[in-house]
Every structure is written in C-alpha cells, then in structure tokens.
Design a protein around this motif. Structure first.
Motif, short mmCIF file in Angstrom:
data_model
loop_
_atom_site.label_atom_id
_atom_site.label_comp_id
_atom_site.label_asym_id
_atom_site.label_seq_id
_atom_site.Cartn_x
_atom_site.Cartn_y
_atom_site.Cartn_z
N PRO A 71 0.83 -1.21 0.00
CA PRO A 71 0.00 0.00 0.00
C PRO A 71 0.86 1.26 0.00
O PRO A 71 2.00 1.25 0.48
N GLU A 72 0.31 2.34 -0.54
CA GLU A 72 1.03 3.61 -0.51
C GLU A 72 1.17 4.09 0.93
O GLU A 72 0.34 3.77 1.79
N ASN A 73 2.20 4.86 1.18
CA ASN A 73 2.45 5.44 2.50
C ASN A 73 2.80 4.41 3.57
O ASN A 73 2.69 4.69 4.76
N THR A 74 3.22 3.21 3.16
CA THR A 74 3.64 2.22 4.15
C THR A 74 4.79 2.76 4.99
O THR A 74 4.82 2.57 6.21
N GLY A 75 5.72 3.44 4.34
CA GLY A 75 6.86 4.00 5.07
C GLY A 75 6.44 5.02 6.11
O GLY A 75 6.96 5.04 7.24
N ALA A 76 5.45 5.87 5.77
CA ALA A 76 4.97 6.88 6.71
C ALA A 76 4.29 6.23 7.91
O ALA A 76 4.44 6.69 9.05
N ALA A 77 3.56 5.15 7.66
CA ALA A 77 2.91 4.42 8.77
C ALA A 77 3.97 3.86 9.71
O ALA A 77 3.82 3.93 10.94
#
Length: 238
Positions: A161-167
């Motif tokens: 999923p997108e933004n996995t790194g931000a999570a």
C-alpha cells in the motif's frame, strides 16, 4: 518427538541480516556504475565511505559524490595500506586478478568484503532493494539470477500500500513515546504485546494519519491494555 513440529532445514541459502554500518569505514575500490550503486547503499546506511580509484575511472555519479564531499577520495589504484582503517570492503573493478588480490588481503585481515560479480569471493551479497523511508525490503537469489531478483522486488513493491513507510515512521514514534512512559525492562513483554495490537487493530491509513496528539491520547490506554481505534481516540480527546 515428531519432526513435524519444526520447520525443515533448507540448505544453500544466505543469512539475510540488516548490517549496521553507521559511522563504520566502508572502502569502495572502483568508480564505475557498479561502484556507484555500492556507494549509494553505504551512504544510505550512514557509513563513512572512502573511494579509491584513478580520476579517469570515475563515472558521473561517483564524480558527483566526490565533488560534494559525500565520500573521501583517493585518486589512484588500490594499495594494501588502504585496508588499514577499513571495516568493510566493496570492490568493483574490471580486473579479475586485482580483485582477487583485494579479496585475499581482506581474508588475511578478516575484513568482510564483496567482490562484484565473483560470488566465490564474497562474504555477503547485495540483493534487489525496495526503500520507502524506514521500510527496506531486499530480495536475494543467492547469486543465481540478479535480474529475477529485480523483477520479484518490483512485484512486491507494487503490492505494498502507498504510505507504508509513513505508517512505519509513526509506529516508531509511538514506540519511542511508550518507552518513555513505561521504561522498566520488566514492561518489555507488555509493551511488545500492546504495540502488536496497535499494528493489527489500526489500518495503515489510520497509522499514517496519527498525530502527536493522537499518540498521547492512545498511550493513556496502555496501562489498561486497551487499543481503541483512531475515531474513538479523537472523540474522547476532543
């Protein structure tokens, strides 16, 4: 005791680990395209990188790293004394005989080394890497098919999923705050269980949207062991 209780041993693999080289001295021998990739990997891991290669052998990217003082630079071919301060050696030159000499010297000094395109002279391999902030996913074929490793890595990256790194970054901040309010080592198992419940209960989208205020409100439920969702947190803290 039944052997079915345990995983079967599958020999022929590599021990895949996250090698911490922050502030370690990584020596890169060579200045071409392969060396450029090795240099970037080492810099991304916060290593102190030294490049040894005649100026005429530097490609555009490596020359840029040198010009920007991102690496230390020695303008000549490799010499044995270059190993005196090295914690790791990455060799990427188009000279098999010279590469083998670097490898032999590293073995004598017990310095871990990677000799590009010569698996038998490598203490470790580089896989195909996907990076999203703190998230790193590496695919290795143990030297059998680098191109296939790249294809598999792309498939995995496209499935995330997108933004996995931000999570993940927010989860890291939450863990840090939790350790501050529950620093006792005896709290370790409880902290791990509670954080696991947060990761399972909250969606990636909610973890991305989580603010410092949300974290502080969520942490108030740590002692009870409860994990309310983001909506409940905001309703009770507003």
């Amino acid at each position: 005791m039944s052997s079915k209780q345990f995983p079967e041993v599958q020999g022929g693999g590599s021990l895949i680990v996250a090698w911490q080289v922050r502030n370690k001295h990584v020596l890169v021998v060579g200045g071409g395209e392969v060396a450029a990739g090795r240099i970037l990997h080492a810099l991304n891991a916060d290593a102190a990188v030294t490049v040894v290669c005649p100026k005429s052998g530097l490609n555009e990217e490596v020359a840029y790293r040198v010009a920007q003082n991102q690496v230390s630079y020695i303008d000549r071919t490799f010499e044995p004394q270059d190993l005196d301060t090295a914690d790791m050696v990455l060799c990427a030159i188009d000279d098999p005989e010279a590469s083998t000499q670097v490898w032999k010297l590293c073995k004598e000094r017990r310095i871990p080394s990677n000799i590009a395109d010569v698996p038998s002279e490598c203490d470790f391999y580089f896989g195909s890497m996907h990076r999203d902030g703190p998230l790193q996913v590496m695919v290795s074929t143990n030297g059998n098919g680098p191109k296939l490793a790249n294809i598999v890595r792309q498939k995995i990256a496209n499935a995330l999923p997108e933004n996995t790194g931000a999570a993940i970054e927010n989860v890291g901040l939450l863990r840090k705050k939790l350790r501050e309010i529950a620093p006792d080592a005896r709290e370790g198992p409880k902290r791990m269980k509670w954080m696991s419940n947060v990761c399972v209960s909250w969606t990636l989208e909610d973890l991305v949207a989580m603010t410092d205020k949300d974290m502080d409100a969520l942490l108030k439920h740590y002692q009870s062991g409860n994990v309310p969702n983001l909506q409940e947190i905001r309703e009770t803290s507003s």
